[in-house]
Design a protein around this motif. Structure first.
Motif, PDB file in Angstrom:
ATOM      1  N   GLU A   1       0.812  -1.214   0.000  1.00  0.00           N
ATOM      2  CA  GLU A   1       0.000   0.000   0.000  1.00  0.00           C
ATOM      3  C   GLU A   1       0.848   1.268   0.000  1.00  0.00           C
ATOM      4  OE1 GLU A   1      -3.141  -0.049  -0.460  1.00  0.00           O
ATOM      5  OE2 GLU A   1      -3.327  -2.231  -0.325  1.00  0.00           O
ATOM      6  N   LEU A   2       2.175   1.120  -0.068  1.00  0.00           N
ATOM      7  CA  LEU A   2       3.018   2.314  -0.165  1.00  0.00           C
ATOM      8  C   LEU A   2       2.852   2.974  -1.530  1.00  0.00           C
ATOM      9  CD1 LEU A   2       6.287   0.961   1.518  1.00  0.00           C
ATOM     10  CD2 LEU A   2       4.498   2.390   2.550  1.00  0.00           C
ATOM     11  N   GLY A   3       2.679   2.151  -2.573  1.00  0.00           N
ATOM     12  CA  GLY A   3       2.461   2.694  -3.904  1.00  0.00           C
ATOM     13  C   GLY A   3       3.680   3.377  -4.484  1.00  0.00           C
ATOM     14  N   LEU A   4       4.868   2.909  -4.090  1.00  0.00           N
ATOM     15  CA  LEU A   4       6.112   3.559  -4.511  1.00  0.00           C
ATOM     16  C   LEU A   4       7.018   2.619  -5.288  1.00  0.00           C
ATOM     17  CD1 LEU A   4       6.819   5.582  -1.250  1.00  0.00           C
ATOM     18  CD2 LEU A   4       5.925   6.469  -3.414  1.00  0.00           C
TER      19      LEU A   4
ATOM     20  N   ASP B   1      15.028   3.575   1.307  1.00  0.00           N
ATOM     21  CA  ASP B   1      16.325   4.010   0.801  1.00  0.00           C
ATOM     22  C   ASP B   1      16.184   4.747  -0.534  1.00  0.00           C
ATOM     23  OD1 ASP B   1      17.682   2.962   2.959  1.00  0.00           O
ATOM     24  OD2 ASP B   1      18.188   1.069   1.968  1.00  0.00           O
ATOM     25  N   ARG B   2      15.335   4.227  -1.406  1.00  0.00           N
ATOM     26  CA  ARG B   2      15.204   4.810  -2.743  1.00  0.00           C
ATOM     27  C   ARG B   2      14.664   6.231  -2.700  1.00  0.00           C
ATOM     28  NH1 ARG B   2      12.844   0.719  -4.849  1.00  0.00           N
ATOM     29  NH2 ARG B   2      10.671   1.382  -4.965  1.00  0.00           N
ATOM     30  N   PHE B   3      13.756   6.494  -1.772  1.00  0.00           N
ATOM     31  CA  PHE B   3      13.131   7.811  -1.700  1.00  0.00           C
ATOM     32  C   PHE B   3      13.704   8.688  -0.584  1.00  0.00           C
ATOM     33  CE2 PHE B   3      10.116   5.369  -4.153  1.00  0.00           C
ATOM     34  CZ  PHE B   3       9.720   6.261  -5.129  1.00  0.00           C
TER      35      PHE B   3
ATOM     36  N   ALA C   1      -4.327   0.684   5.772  1.00  0.00           N
ATOM     37  CA  ALA C   1      -4.001   2.079   5.506  1.00  0.00           C
ATOM     38  C   ALA C   1      -3.078   2.140   4.288  1.00  0.00           C
ATOM     39  CB  ALA C   1      -3.319   2.704   6.713  1.00  0.00           C
ATOM     40  N   ARG C   2      -3.058   3.305   3.614  1.00  0.00           N
ATOM     41  CA  ARG C   2      -2.178   3.484   2.454  1.00  0.00           C
ATOM     42  C   ARG C   2      -1.643   4.909   2.454  1.00  0.00           C
ATOM     43  NH1 ARG C   2      -4.653   6.559  -1.468  1.00  0.00           N
ATOM     44  NH2 ARG C   2      -6.937   6.756  -1.357  1.00  0.00           N
ATOM     45  N   LEU C   3      -0.495   5.099   1.804  1.00  0.00           N
ATOM     46  CA  LEU C   3      -0.032   6.458   1.594  1.00  0.00           C
ATOM     47  C   LEU C   3      -1.003   7.183   0.674  1.00  0.00           C
ATOM     48  CD1 LEU C   3       3.860   6.236   1.132  1.00  0.00           C
ATOM     49  CD2 LEU C   3       2.551   6.696   3.213  1.00  0.00           C
ATOM     50  N   SER C   4      -1.213   8.472   0.915  1.00  0.00           N
ATOM     51  CA  SER C   4      -2.144   9.236   0.098  1.00  0.00           C
ATOM     52  C   SER C   4      -1.566   9.454  -1.299  1.00  0.00           C
ATOM     53  CB  SER C   4      -2.443  10.588   0.745  1.00  0.00           C
ATOM     54  OG  SER C   4      -1.316  11.440   0.667  1.00  0.00           O
ATOM     55  N   ASP C   5      -2.438   9.734  -2.257  1.00  0.00           N
ATOM     56  CA  ASP C   5      -1.977  10.018  -3.616  1.00  0.00           C
ATOM     57  C   ASP C   5      -1.062  11.240  -3.635  1.00  0.00           C
ATOM     58  OD1 ASP C   5      -3.490   7.888  -4.507  1.00  0.00           O
ATOM     59  OD2 ASP C   5      -5.169   9.116  -5.207  1.00  0.00           O
ATOM     60  N   ALA C   6      -1.391  12.243  -2.832  1.00  0.00           N
ATOM     61  CA  ALA C   6      -0.569  13.452  -2.790  1.00  0.00           C
ATOM     62  C   ALA C   6       0.825  13.138  -2.258  1.00  0.00           C
ATOM     63  CB  ALA C   6      -1.241  14.524  -1.928  1.00  0.00           C
TER      64      ALA C   6
ATOM     65  N   ASP D   1       2.793  11.319  -4.938  1.00  0.00           N
ATOM     66  CA  ASP D   1       3.211  12.280  -5.967  1.00  0.00           C
ATOM     67  C   ASP D   1       4.418  13.091  -5.498  1.00  0.00           C
ATOM     68  OD1 ASP D   1       1.187  11.437  -7.634  1.00  0.00           O
ATOM     69  OD2 ASP D   1      -0.144  13.129  -7.202  1.00  0.00           O
ATOM     70  N   ARG D   2       4.399  13.530  -4.242  1.00  0.00           N
ATOM     71  CA  ARG D   2       5.506  14.309  -3.698  1.00  0.00           C
ATOM     72  C   ARG D   2       6.805  13.509  -3.749  1.00  0.00           C
ATOM     73  NH1 ARG D   2       7.179  16.239   2.355  1.00  0.00           N
ATOM     74  NH2 ARG D   2       6.552  14.115   2.890  1.00  0.00           N
ATOM     75  N   LEU D   3       6.741  12.256  -3.322  1.00  0.00           N
ATOM     76  CA  LEU D   3       7.950  11.445  -3.282  1.00  0.00           C
ATOM     77  C   LEU D   3       8.454  11.101  -4.678  1.00  0.00           C
ATOM     78  CD1 LEU D   3       7.108   9.126  -0.252  1.00  0.00           C
ATOM     79  CD2 LEU D   3       8.400  11.257  -0.281  1.00  0.00           C
ATOM     80  N   TYR D   4       7.539  10.849  -5.603  1.00  0.00           N
ATOM     81  CA  TYR D   4       7.968  10.612  -6.986  1.00  0.00           C
ATOM     82  C   TYR D   4       8.586  11.876  -7.583  1.00  0.00           C
ATOM     83  CZ  TYR D   4       6.313   5.841  -7.729  1.00  0.00           C
ATOM     84  OH  TYR D   4       6.167   4.471  -7.694  1.00  0.00           O
ATOM     85  N   ASP D   5       8.062  13.035  -7.217  1.00  0.00           N
ATOM     86  CA  ASP D   5       8.660  14.293  -7.688  1.00  0.00           C
ATOM     87  C   ASP D   5      10.099  14.416  -7.196  1.00  0.00           C
ATOM     88  OD1 ASP D   5       6.458  15.095  -9.119  1.00  0.00           O
ATOM     89  OD2 ASP D   5       5.692  16.451  -7.567  1.00  0.00           O
ATOM     90  N   TRP D   6      10.341  14.004  -5.948  1.00  0.00           N
ATOM     91  CA  TRP D   6      11.719  14.011  -5.438  1.00  0.00           C
ATOM     92  C   TRP D   6      12.628  13.175  -6.340  1.00  0.00           C
ATOM     93  CZ3 TRP D   6      11.430  12.984   0.580  1.00  0.00           C
ATOM     94  CH2 TRP D   6      10.852  14.103   1.209  1.00  0.00           C
TER      95      TRP D   6
END
Length: 223
Positions: A108-111, A121-123, A139-144, A147-152
């Protein structure tokens, strides 16, 4: 009282400096409003702000919007979005502290692929980093947040650090002779900072150079 979703977990002079910085940030946010406030720290290290005055509703909403809020009664509602701090990780996923323990399974991290430790480590996720999640079973990380972590990971590279104020992180970069190698120091929590690298700066090299000056956890984000 608003319990902010960020922690002050250092002691001694470092704690005093962190709370002085928190007081200054609250003053910047609320200084134009008709309110009085007091900054404190709960027994679980979450920062609290007591607000009173004619504009107290607006003030509380501003604080919630900037920092996120930990429910003071510890009750989370399924489907609602909250912010918790990254406390631990294992083969099963992340454990967040949102006043109560919340487990986010690896799926559910979605990363992307990998174990929770590999994702961390990757993020560049340092301990105590505030992360937004949607409460549920599971529970899961929110879409927002995703998105923030992928932007990083698509940016110019970062070095994330905990147990350090923004001013201390910037001063350390300057002292190590790397002022020209960064764009800014972005605050991602009270004591969690993200040093954004300039184009051409090698994040692992920056980490190696400044790490000996900072008694903290540092993690790279490599595009």
């Amino acid at each position: 009282m608003v319990v902010l979703a960020t922690k002050c977990y250092v002691e001694g002079d470092a704690r005093s400096r962190a709370l002085d910085g928190m007081e200054a940030m609250v003053r910047d946010d609320l200084g134009d409003l008709d309110v009085e406030w007091t900054v404190g720290v709960r027994d679980d290290d979450f920062v609290s702000v007591t607000v009173e005055g004619a504009d107290e509703t607006v003030a509380r909403n501003l604080l919630r919007e900037r920092w996120g809020e930990v429910p003071s009664d510890g009750r989370l509602v399924e489907g609602e979005t909250y912010t918790g701090t990254l406390e631990s990780w294992d083969d099963e996923g992340f454990v967040l502290d949102a006043g109560v323990e919340v487990r986010v399974p690896t799926a559910e991290l979605g990363l992307g692929r990998g174990s929770a430790a590999q994702v961390r480590d990757r993020f560049g996720l340092v301990q105590h980093l505030p992360l937004e999640f949607v409460y549920g079973d599971p529970a899961r990380l929110s879409d927002a947040e995703r998105d923030r972590l992928y932007d990083w990971s698509r940016g110019q590279g970062r070095v994330n650090v905990n147990s350090t104020t923004r001013g201390e992180a910037r001063a350390t970069v300057n002292r190590a002779g790397h002022a020209q190698d960064i764009v800014t120091v972005e605050r991602i929590g009270l004591l969690e900072q993200s040093i954004v690298c300039a184009e051409g700066t090698d994040p692992p090299g920056l980490l190696a150079s400044i790490g000996r000056h900072l008694p903290a956890e540092l993690k790279c984000v490599i595009p």
